[in-house]
Design a protein around this motif. Structure first.
Motif, PDB file in Angstrom:
ATOM      1  N   GLY A 245       6.571  19.826   0.650  1.00 33.68           N
ATOM      2  CA  GLY A 245       7.013  19.706   2.032  1.00 33.68           C
ATOM      3  C   GLY A 245       6.870  20.958   2.867  1.00 33.68           C
ATOM      4  O   GLY A 245       6.819  20.890   4.085  1.00 33.68           O
TER       5      GLY A 245
ATOM      6  N   ASP B 188      11.217  10.485   0.948  1.00 33.01           N
ATOM      7  CA  ASP B 188      10.738   9.681   2.073  1.00 33.01           C
ATOM      8  C   ASP B 188      11.310  10.186   3.388  1.00 33.01           C
ATOM      9  O   ASP B 188      12.396  10.761   3.434  1.00 33.01           O
ATOM     10  CB  ASP B 188      11.136   8.210   1.888  1.00 33.01           C
ATOM     11  CG  ASP B 188      10.524   7.594   0.647  1.00 33.01           C
ATOM     12  OD1 ASP B 188       9.328   7.826   0.405  1.00 33.01           O
ATOM     13  OD2 ASP B 188      11.243   6.901  -0.082  1.00 33.01           O
ATOM     14  N   SER B 189      10.581   9.917   4.450  1.00 36.60           N
ATOM     15  CA  SER B 189      11.064  10.197   5.796  1.00 36.60           C
ATOM     16  C   SER B 189      11.750   8.952   6.335  1.00 36.60           C
ATOM     17  O   SER B 189      11.486   7.841   5.880  1.00 36.60           O
ATOM     18  CB  SER B 189       9.893  10.540   6.721  1.00 36.60           C
ATOM     19  OG  SER B 189       9.298  11.748   6.365  1.00 36.60           O
ATOM     20  N   ARG B 190      12.588   9.157   7.311  1.00 32.23           N
ATOM     21  CA  ARG B 190      13.224   8.026   7.994  1.00 32.23           C
ATOM     22  C   ARG B 190      12.535   7.837   9.343  1.00 32.23           C
ATOM     23  O   ARG B 190      12.334   8.786  10.086  1.00 32.23           O
ATOM     24  CB  ARG B 190      14.702   8.304   8.233  1.00 32.23           C
ATOM     25  CG  ARG B 190      15.522   8.345   6.978  1.00 32.23           C
ATOM     26  CD  ARG B 190      16.984   8.513   7.316  1.00 32.23           C
ATOM     27  NE  ARG B 190      17.181   9.600   8.263  1.00 32.23           N
ATOM     28  CZ  ARG B 190      17.896  10.680   8.036  1.00 32.23           C
ATOM     29  NH1 ARG B 190      18.506  10.827   6.897  1.00 32.23           N
ATOM     30  NH2 ARG B 190      18.035  11.607   8.955  1.00 32.23           N
TER      31      ARG B 190
ATOM     32  N   MET C 214       4.954   9.452   9.311  1.00 32.56           N
ATOM     33  CA  MET C 214       6.229  10.072   8.957  1.00 32.56           C
ATOM     34  C   MET C 214       5.972  11.515   8.522  1.00 32.56           C
ATOM     35  O   MET C 214       4.922  11.840   7.960  1.00 32.56           O
ATOM     36  CB  MET C 214       6.908   9.294   7.825  1.00 32.56           C
ATOM     37  CG  MET C 214       7.290   7.856   8.205  1.00 32.56           C
ATOM     38  SD  MET C 214       8.574   7.773   9.462  1.00 32.56           S
ATOM     39  CE  MET C 214       7.693   6.998  10.785  1.00 32.56           C
ATOM     40  N   ALA C 215       6.942  12.362   8.745  1.00 31.01           N
ATOM     41  CA  ALA C 215       6.792  13.803   8.519  1.00 31.01           C
ATOM     42  C   ALA C 215       6.458  14.153   7.072  1.00 31.01           C
ATOM     43  O   ALA C 215       5.515  14.904   6.813  1.00 31.01           O
ATOM     44  CB  ALA C 215       8.058  14.535   8.958  1.00 31.01           C
ATOM     45  N   LEU C 216       7.229  13.663   6.133  1.00 31.35           N
ATOM     46  CA  LEU C 216       7.047  14.095   4.742  1.00 31.35           C
ATOM     47  C   LEU C 216       5.712  13.653   4.149  1.00 31.35           C
ATOM     48  O   LEU C 216       5.031  14.464   3.518  1.00 31.35           O
ATOM     49  CB  LEU C 216       8.238  13.663   3.886  1.00 31.35           C
ATOM     50  CG  LEU C 216       9.569  14.309   4.298  1.00 31.35           C
ATOM     51  CD1 LEU C 216      10.704  13.802   3.425  1.00 31.35           C
ATOM     52  CD2 LEU C 216       9.496  15.823   4.280  1.00 31.35           C
TER      53      LEU C 216
ATOM     54  N   GLY D 169      11.168  15.133  17.305  1.00 31.48           N
ATOM     55  CA  GLY D 169      12.135  15.877  16.516  1.00 31.48           C
ATOM     56  C   GLY D 169      12.208  17.307  16.992  1.00 31.48           C
ATOM     57  O   GLY D 169      11.331  17.775  17.725  1.00 31.48           O
TER      58      GLY D 169
ATOM     59  N   VAL E   6      11.487  21.022  10.300  1.00 31.23           N
ATOM     60  CA  VAL E   6      10.435  20.138   9.772  1.00 31.23           C
ATOM     61  C   VAL E   6       9.519  19.685  10.910  1.00 31.23           C
ATOM     62  O   VAL E   6       8.304  19.646  10.753  1.00 31.23           O
ATOM     63  CB  VAL E   6      11.040  18.930   9.015  1.00 31.23           C
ATOM     64  CG1 VAL E   6       9.963  17.914   8.654  1.00 31.23           C
ATOM     65  CG2 VAL E   6      11.760  19.397   7.756  1.00 31.23           C
TER      66      VAL E   6
ATOM     67  N   VAL F 154       5.508  20.200  11.105  1.00 31.30           N
ATOM     68  CA  VAL F 154       4.553  19.128  11.364  1.00 31.30           C
ATOM     69  C   VAL F 154       3.657  19.498  12.543  1.00 31.30           C
ATOM     70  O   VAL F 154       2.434  19.359  12.470  1.00 31.30           O
ATOM     71  CB  VAL F 154       5.282  17.791  11.626  1.00 31.30           C
ATOM     72  CG1 VAL F 154       4.341  16.744  12.184  1.00 31.30           C
ATOM     73  CG2 VAL F 154       5.933  17.285  10.346  1.00 31.30           C
TER      74      VAL F 154
END
Length: 175
Positions: free
Chosen positions: A15, A71-73, A87-89, A112, A116, A120
């Motif tokens: 990450g 996982d990302s939300r 998604m970010a991750l 965001g 993180v 990104v």
């Protein structure tokens, strides 16, 4: 140390962008820990390949679960499941493997305002995005990212726009 992935280091390995923490540095740290007698096994998933009872049965006196966040939300907004919504991750994980999930020259909006999100945005710049924008619910002075992270992102060409607004939908068109 049992690791589900093919390489060790967890969220730090997968990450944290390489520009911030080179994989060689992580490997040196893991090698140093292994030299102290810690055994590492890759490709072992808890609940699939081994259970806690299995580990206790092997003679371990304690089991520490450090599972991380795999996982990302996403946001509960219309069209959030569109293929161009990343998604970010997973984006950062692919980048760690040298794979870009965006087209060169693409316009990228990062929703965001934490560290993180800055990772990104800065990674998207490094992979050749055309314009990268940060949009977030917080006002600029309320952003949870470290102030120096925000400043470095701006220095690298990331636009910090529309602070204090939240997205209500992903608009999908032919382009």
């Amino acid at each position: 140390v049992l690791e589900r992935s093919e390489d060790f280091g967890g969220a730090v390995r997968w990450g944290v962008p390489a520009y911030r923490l080179p994989v060689e540095t992580i490997r040196k740290d893991i090698d140093a820990i292994a030299a102290m007698g810690v055994e590492f096994k890759a490709g072992v998933e808890l609940g699939k390949d081994v259970t806690i009872d299995d580990l206790v049965g092997q003679g371990f006196d304690a089991v520490i679960l450090a599972l991380g966040l795999p996982d990302s939300r996403g946001l509960p907004i219309p069209n959030n499941d569109h293929p161009d919504v990343l998604m970010a991750l997973p984006f950062l994980r692919a980048a760690r493997n040298g794979e870009s999930l965006i087209r060169k020259g693409a316009e990228v909006i990062v929703i965001g305002s934490g560290n993180v999100a800055m990772d990104v945005a800065r990674t998207a710049v490094r992979f050749g995005a055309g314009k990268v924008r940060i949009v977030c619910l917080e006002k600029r002075h309320e952003m949870p990212a470290s102030p120096w992270e925000v400043e470095e992102a701006i220095e690298e060409g990331v636009a910090v726009e529309h602070c204090g607004w939240g997205p209500t939908a992903v608009l999908v068109g032919d382009d």
